[in-house]
Design a protein around this motif. Structure first.
Motif, PDB file in Angstrom:
ATOM      1  N   THR A  92      43.000 -28.486  37.421  1.00  0.00           N
ATOM      2  CA  THR A  92      43.138 -28.113  38.603  1.00  0.00           C
ATOM      3  C   THR A  92      44.541 -28.408  39.445  1.00  0.00           C
ATOM      4  O   THR A  92      45.008 -29.678  38.991  1.00  0.00           O
ATOM      5  N   THR A  93      44.930 -27.848  40.418  1.00  0.00           N
ATOM      6  CA  THR A  93      46.135 -28.249  41.024  1.00  0.00           C
ATOM      7  C   THR A  93      46.076 -29.096  42.199  1.00  0.00           C
ATOM      8  O   THR A  93      46.722 -29.510  43.082  1.00  0.00           O
ATOM      9  N   VAL A 122      46.913 -35.413  38.635  1.00  0.00           N
ATOM     10  CA  VAL A 122      47.583 -33.916  38.710  1.00  0.00           C
ATOM     11  C   VAL A 122      48.693 -33.703  38.068  1.00  0.00           C
ATOM     12  O   VAL A 122      49.565 -34.500  38.088  1.00  0.00           O
ATOM     13  N   SER A 126      52.354 -28.265  37.698  1.00  0.00           N
ATOM     14  CA  SER A 126      51.449 -27.467  38.586  1.00  0.00           C
ATOM     15  C   SER A 126      51.635 -27.840  40.145  1.00  0.00           C
ATOM     16  O   SER A 126      51.736 -26.987  40.792  1.00  0.00           O
ATOM     17  N   TRP A 127      51.611 -29.103  40.396  1.00  0.00           N
ATOM     18  CA  TRP A 127      51.872 -29.508  41.805  1.00  0.00           C
ATOM     19  C   TRP A 127      53.201 -29.044  42.416  1.00  0.00           C
ATOM     20  O   TRP A 127      53.237 -28.614  43.242  1.00  0.00           O
TER      21      TRP A 127
END
Length: 187
Positions: A92-93, A122, A126-127
């Motif tokens: 997940t981000t 994280v 992506s972040w």
């Protein structure tokens, strides 16, 4: 009167409980006797402890999707422990305070594992694709671990949170000098 020093696990729990109680009492007192909300950090510690209490049993963590990722990790500053990672959560981000991506355990002399903390993770790509600043949680910035790294994964942001073992270096320090790894397992 005879005073008995509690066992290390009980002593650590007492230290953490005393720290949280003192923080809550200090934030609730303004000299005028009015009620104030509890210290947000103390409340966060208690919420994360409540959310991860079942994972004191490593078998419950495995049933919830966590799997051992690393052996016991240590260096001269202390140890992190054995990491159990939930790959679904890492994908997940966003870091969810009540669903940490990793759990950290300290190996015990009898071969069992004791939950000592959690870690939020994280991936940087992506972040950064969706955010201008590095992530923060509980008012604290995540640390960037660049690739290549000893874990063999892409660059990522991480934040340790020592909610089950007091840490004199701070709640968010990477290393805890009171966590131990068996000498042969430390990396």
């Amino acid at each position: 009167m005879k005073i008995t020093i509690p066992a290390p696990a009980l002593r650590n729990t007492l230290v953490l409980t005393t720290m949280l109680a003192a923080a809550g009492a200090a934030s609730a007192h303004d000299g005028g006797g009015s009620d104030h909300p509890p210290d947000p950090l103390a409340k966060s510690v208690m919420n994360v402890r409540r959310a991860t209490a079942a994972f004191q049993d490593v078998e419950a963590a495995k049933a919830a999707g966590y799997a051992q990722f690393l052996d016991c990790t240590a260096d001269s500053a202390g140890a992190m422990g054995v990491h159990y990672l939930n790959g679904t959560l890492v994908d997940t981000t966003m870091a969810d305070p009540l669903h940490p991506e990793a759990l950290t355990y300290e190996p015990q002399a009898d071969g069992s594992l004791k939950l000592v903390g959690v870690e939020y993770i994280v991936f940087q790509d992506s972040w950064d694709a969706a955010n201008a600043q590095p992530p923060t949680l509980f008012g604290h910035p995540f640390h960037l671990v660049r690739s290549p790294n000893r874990y063999g994964v892409p660059s990522f942001y991480e934040l340790h949170f020592w909610v089950w073992r007091a840490n004199k270096l701070g709640l968010f320090a990477d290393w805890n000098p009171d966590v131990r790894c068996p000498t042969a397992a430390a990396n």
